[in-house]
Motif scaffolding. Structure first.
Motif, PDB file in Angstrom:
ATOM      1  N   LEU A  98       0.822  -1.208   0.000  1.00 52.07           N
ATOM      2  CA  LEU A  98       0.000   0.000   0.000  1.00 52.07           C
ATOM      3  C   LEU A  98       0.858   1.262   0.000  1.00 52.07           C
ATOM      4  N   GLY A 102      -0.204   1.918  -3.453  1.00 49.68           N
ATOM      5  CA  GLY A 102      -1.612   2.248  -3.307  1.00 49.68           C
ATOM      6  C   GLY A 102      -1.951   3.641  -3.813  1.00 49.68           C
ATOM      7  N   THR A 103      -3.212   3.851  -4.131  1.00 45.87           N
ATOM      8  CA  THR A 103      -3.670   5.198  -4.472  1.00 45.87           C
ATOM      9  C   THR A 103      -3.719   6.032  -3.193  1.00 45.87           C
ATOM     10  N   THR A 105      -6.207   7.518  -1.936  1.00 42.91           N
ATOM     11  CA  THR A 105      -7.411   7.147  -1.184  1.00 42.91           C
ATOM     12  C   THR A 105      -7.188   5.844  -0.428  1.00 42.91           C
ATOM     13  N   GLN A 106      -6.621   4.853  -1.095  1.00 46.24           N
ATOM     14  CA  GLN A 106      -6.363   3.573  -0.441  1.00 46.24           C
ATOM     15  C   GLN A 106      -5.436   3.740   0.757  1.00 46.24           C
ATOM     16  N   LYS A 107      -4.402   4.529   0.589  1.00 45.85           N
ATOM     17  CA  LYS A 107      -3.451   4.724   1.674  1.00 45.85           C
ATOM     18  C   LYS A 107      -4.063   5.481   2.841  1.00 45.85           C
ATOM     19  N   GLU A 109      -7.138   5.724   3.723  1.00 48.59           N
ATOM     20  CA  GLU A 109      -8.220   5.010   4.390  1.00 48.59           C
ATOM     21  C   GLU A 109      -7.735   3.794   5.172  1.00 48.59           C
ATOM     22  N   TRP A 158      -8.537  -7.693   4.886  1.00 45.36           N
ATOM     23  CA  TRP A 158      -8.201  -7.176   3.568  1.00 45.36           C
ATOM     24  C   TRP A 158      -7.042  -7.987   3.008  1.00 45.36           C
ATOM     25  N   LEU A 175      -6.624  -4.795  -4.593  1.00 45.04           N
ATOM     26  CA  LEU A 175      -7.027  -4.690  -3.197  1.00 45.04           C
ATOM     27  C   LEU A 175      -8.425  -5.251  -3.039  1.00 45.04           C
ATOM     28  N   GLU A 208     -10.106  -3.339  -6.283  1.00 48.06           N
ATOM     29  CA  GLU A 208      -9.512  -2.116  -6.811  1.00 48.06           C
ATOM     30  C   GLU A 208      -8.054  -2.376  -7.182  1.00 48.06           C
ATOM     31  N   LEU A 210      -4.136  -1.541  -7.578  1.00 45.35           N
ATOM     32  CA  LEU A 210      -3.211  -0.586  -6.988  1.00 45.35           C
ATOM     33  C   LEU A 210      -2.739   0.376  -8.069  1.00 45.35           C
TER      34      LEU A 210
END
Length: 366
Positions: A98, A102-103, A105-107, A109, A158, A175, A208, A210
């Motif tokens: 991540l 990760g994006t 947003t992913q990071k 959240e 996850w 993800l 989703e 990465l």
């Protein structure tokens, strides 16, 4: 040049050592083995309480923002104590993917939850191509396939899954929320009973991609270095156990440790563990500095530490004699862990081949 850890890093090592000594006795480890998920949640909360899950996670995402060297010293103590927590899956792998791929947003959240110990992550990187699996594929925002063994998959919420991205006809990283509809998990018994595995079946599950998928080699090498430190910690604990026992056990009126055959065995254990530590330090340096030598350093550390832990775990049993083979003695816990870690990131022969290939690929100087 100073190749040792700093005083602050040594202090961190001491703190983690004492925390695990107080909260991760052998009775805790044995109790966790009998649980369906193999986790001691009281220990997990204690570890989370001092922020160890966020050791290498940037402060912007709720982590401590330290670095790989600090994570290496933590890993060694976890290996020494056989800590029954999904630390490697969540921190060495899931969080690393991540952080680097990760994006935003992913990071933002998920990483704060990992750092706080509220989220447990794992990885399924075989792409469903292992024995008994079904190849993973991603199409129209959904993921399908079967990964035959996912370590710590029973307690994880996850996962980062490797699958064929049908949009580009190449593998990617995705993800997945393991609590989503279409996810089925069946427990699989592993040799190391402190880590529970699952057969992970995904049937058109939302996923989703990465932002960066080409991370397999880097994170795999980073994980190899961190696991090498766990193996070094485990190997040195085996040496301590064998030494303590052979000093106390008498035969023919003298401690068995005074016999030359035992002395030679203990000396060989010490030599292999010391060599493994040296190579693990090499890997830690390459990882922390972003050196181009990381591929070679990681493979060297992985091969050396695997040999050391397996040899020390086997000889620890031999040093204990007949009683070392029984369930009542703790030698088998380290023997199981040594064999689990030997294949946790690909088998030893794979890493030996990789080391030869990587050394051959390096430019030669005259």
């Amino acid at each position: 040049m100073n190749f040792d850890f700093s005083e602050d890093q040594k202090q961190l090592k001491h703190v983690v050592n004492r925390l695990l000594a107080d909260n991760c006795s052998v009775s805790v480890v044995r109790s966790a083995m009998e649980k369906h998920d193999g986790v001691d949640w009281a220990l997990w909360e204690t570890v989370a309480g001092i922020g160890l899950m966020g050791t290498n996670i940037p402060e912007a995402y709720g982590g401590a923002g330290f670095g790989y060297l600090e994570l290496c010293v933590v890993a060694e103590e976890f290996g020494r104590a056989l800590a029954p927590v999904p630390f490697a899956s969540s921190v060495y792998q899931f969080a690393e993917y991540l952080v680097h791929g990760g994006t935003e947003t992913q990071k933002s959240e998920l990483l704060p939850q990992v750092a706080a110990g509220q989220l447990i992550g794992t990885v399924a990187l075989d792409g469903g191509r292992g024995y008994g699996g079904v190849p993973m594929s991603f199409a129209n925002g959904r993921l399908s396939g079967v990964s035959p063994i996912v370590v710590d998959g029973g307690c994880a919420s996850w996962a980062i899954v490797r699958a064929l991205d049908t949009r580009f006809d190449r593998d990617g990283l995705f993800l997945v929320n393991l609590t989503a509809p279409g996810v089925a998990r069946t427990q699989v018994q592993l040799f190391d009973r402190m880590h529970k595995g699952v057969r992970l079946e995904l049937s058109s599950v939302e996923a989703e991609p990465l932002a960066v998928s080409g991370l397999l080699d880097h994170v795999r090498d980073a994980t190899a270095v961190l696991l090498a430190f766990e193996q070094v910690g485990g190997a040195e604990r085996c040496i301590e156990m064998a030494t303590e026992y052979t000093r106390q056990r008498f035969a023919f009126g003298r401690p068995v440790g005074s016999f030359q055959a035992i002395k030679h065995m203990l000396a060989n254990m010490f030599i292999t563990a010391t060599l493994a530590r040296s190579n693990a330090y090499y890997g830690a340096w390459a990882l922390a500095t972003g050196s181009d030598e990381l591929p070679v350093a990681a493979a060297t550390a992985r091969v050396s530490a695997t040999h050391a832990f397996q040899e020390c775990a086997m000889n620890n049993i031999q040093a204990h004699g007949g009683i070392g083979f029984t369930w009542d003695i703790d030698c088998h816990l380290y023997y199981r862990r040594s064999n689990f870690l030997a294949i946790a990131l690909g088998g030893l022969s794979d890493w030996e081949i990789a080391l030869v290939d990587r050394l051959s690929a390096r430019p030669h100087s005259i």
